[in-house]
Design an enzyme around this catalytic site. Sequence first.
Site, PDB file in Angstrom:
ATOM      1  N   LYS A 155      49.931   0.084  51.886  1.00 49.86           N
ATOM      2  CA  LYS A 155      48.499   0.368  52.080  1.00 49.86           C
ATOM      3  C   LYS A 155      48.225   1.799  51.660  1.00 49.86           C
ATOM      4  CE  LYS A 155      44.769  -1.630  53.828  1.00 49.86           C
ATOM      5  NZ  LYS A 155      44.474  -3.067  53.996  1.00 49.86           N
ATOM      6  N   GLY A 164      41.480  -3.697  46.765  1.00 52.70           N
ATOM      7  CA  GLY A 164      40.353  -3.212  47.556  1.00 52.70           C
ATOM      8  C   GLY A 164      40.590  -3.290  49.055  1.00 52.70           C
ATOM      9  N   ASP A 165      39.726  -2.630  49.793  1.00 57.20           N
ATOM     10  CA  ASP A 165      39.657  -2.700  51.253  1.00 57.20           C
ATOM     11  C   ASP A 165      38.300  -2.073  51.593  1.00 57.20           C
ATOM     12  OD1 ASP A 165      41.610  -3.314  53.652  1.00 57.20           O
ATOM     13  OD2 ASP A 165      40.565  -1.497  54.243  1.00 57.20           O
TER      14      ASP A 165
HETATM   15  N1  GLU Z   1      42.723  -5.142  51.825  1.00 59.83           N
HETATM   16  C1  GLU Z   1      43.031  -6.540  51.929  1.00 59.83           C
HETATM   17  C2  GLU Z   1      43.916  -6.775  53.132  1.00 59.83           C
HETATM   18  O1  GLU Z   1      43.761  -6.114  54.144  1.00 59.83           O
HETATM   19  C3  GLU Z   1      43.538  -7.123  50.626  1.00 59.83           C
HETATM   20  C4  GLU Z   1      44.784  -6.500  50.068  1.00 59.83           C
HETATM   21  C5  GLU Z   1      45.161  -6.996  48.675  1.00 59.83           C
HETATM   22  O2  GLU Z   1      44.480  -7.834  48.127  1.00 59.83           O
HETATM   23  O3  GLU Z   1      46.183  -6.502  48.187  1.00 59.83           O
HETATM   24  O4  GLU Z   1      44.739  -7.653  53.165  1.00 59.83           O
END
Ligand code: GLU
Length: 448
Positions: free
Chosen positions: A126, A165-166
Site C-alpha cells: 500500500k 487507486g484508493d
Molecule cells: N485500493 C483498493 C483496495 O483497498 C484496490 C487496490 C488495487 O486494486 O490494487 O483493495
Amino acid sequence: MSYVDEVFDLVVAKNPAQPEFHQAVKEVLESLRVVIEANEEQYRKDALLERLVTPERQLLFRVPWVDDKGQVQVNNGFRVQFNSAIGPYKGGLRLHPSVNLGIIKFLGFEQIFKNSLTGLPIGGGKGGSDFDPKGKSDREVMAFCQSFINELHKYIGADTDVPAGDIGTGAREIGYMYGQYKRLTGLYEGVLTGKGLTYGGSLARTEATGYGLLYLTEEMLKCNGKDIAGMTVAVSGSGNVAIYAVQKAQQLGAKVVTVSDSTGWIYDPEGIDVALLKEVKEVKRARLTEYAAARKSAEYHEKKNGEHGVWNVKCDVALPCATQNELDLEDAKALVANGCIAVAEGANMPTTMEATEYLQKNGVLFCPGKAANAGGVATSALEMSQNSERLSWTFEEVDSKLKTIMVNIFHNLDDAAKKYGMAGNYVAGANIAGFLKVAEAMTAQGIV
Ligand code: GLU
C-alpha cells in the site's frame, strides 16, 4: 505468554503511535489464535508471525511540487511493500491529508490477507501521500503525481509492485502517474491498475469494488436463507466504492436510502438516484448539497461532531463504504435496534472492534472488508493478466469472473470458520483462510 500475545505486544512496542496498525494486527492475530496454537512450536521457531507483521520494505520520500501561485509545496510519500510470498506487491495509493505511515501499514497489512483471499497471485502492499487532491487544479494534481512517480518509479514494476487507486486516487491521478512512469522508464507495461480503457485499463475495474461487495453480500444472505431483493440498504460514502455498490444493490432489487461525504449525508426515501450521484461526484466533484438541491425527495443532513447519521436510519443491510473506523459501538447499537440483519464492509476496516463484536453478538451477519471489498483488487489482478497477454476481455467476461471470485471468497471463509469451530464468524474465517495460503508460501520459501 502465548505466541500470539507476545507478537502483539512486540508490534505495539516497536510501532509506537500507529493505532490503526495495532488494531488491524490485533483483529487478525485474535482470529488466528486457534490456528497458531495448533502449530505453535514450528511457527515460533520460524518467527513466522514476527515476519508477517514486519513489512519487507518501507519507502518514505519527499514529494515537492509547485502550486498555481508558483509556491513550492512539500508532501510525504509512502510505499509499504509488506509481503510478496504469493505474488508481486499489490495495493492502492491513498491521497488524503490523514495519511501517515501507520495508516499505510494498516492498509498494507490488510491487503496481504485480502489479496490472498482472491485466490490470485498477488502479494500485499500500500502507498500514498498526505497530499489532498480536493480543491486542487488539474495542473496541480498532475505536478504532484509526476513528482510522486519521479521517486516511486525506481521501486515499482509490472512484476515487482503494482500500485492502483484508493481514496483520492482515481482515473485522473492514475493517468498522470502512468504517463510519467512511461516517460521515465520507456516501458509500456502493466505497472499500475485502474488505468483508462484507451491505455490498458480493464472493463469493469471501475465498478468492481462496489459490484463485488454486492455479489458477496447477496451470497452471504442467500446462504443464511435471505434474499437481498426488496431489502432496504444504508450506504455510507459517495466515492468509487459507494457509487457502484448503490448501483448493483438497485440492480439486485434492493432500495438504497443513504449516501454520505465528509461534511454531510443524504436520506432519500425514494431511493438514491445513481445518475445524479455520479454527475455530482464524478463529473462536478461537488458536495452532496448539490444532490439534495437537484432532488425533491432527498433530505440533506449536516454532519455534526461525533455523529455518523446514516447508521441511525432504519435498514436491513448496512454497507460502510467511506473510511476506517466510521462505524462505532453507538452506531452498531442503533443498527441492531433498528433491525439491521447484515453488515458488509466496502471500505477498509470501517467498523471498530467493539462495534464488530457487538454486531456479531447480536446475530448480525458481518463480513469484513478484506473479503467483502476484495473485488477491486481481484479485478486489478485481472487487469494485470490482460496486460501480460496484451488482450482486452469484454465487460461480461470480467464481470462474470468477478462474481465467481466473490462467491468463492464467501464460501472459503464460511468453510474456514466452520472447520475451526467458529461457524458464522466471517471475520475469523476470512483471516484464517487468507493467512493459511500466505503462511504455507512463506514456509516453503525459507527464511527470507
Ligand atoms: N485500493 C483498493 C483496495 O483497498 C484496490 C487496490 C488495487 O486494486 O490494487 O483493495
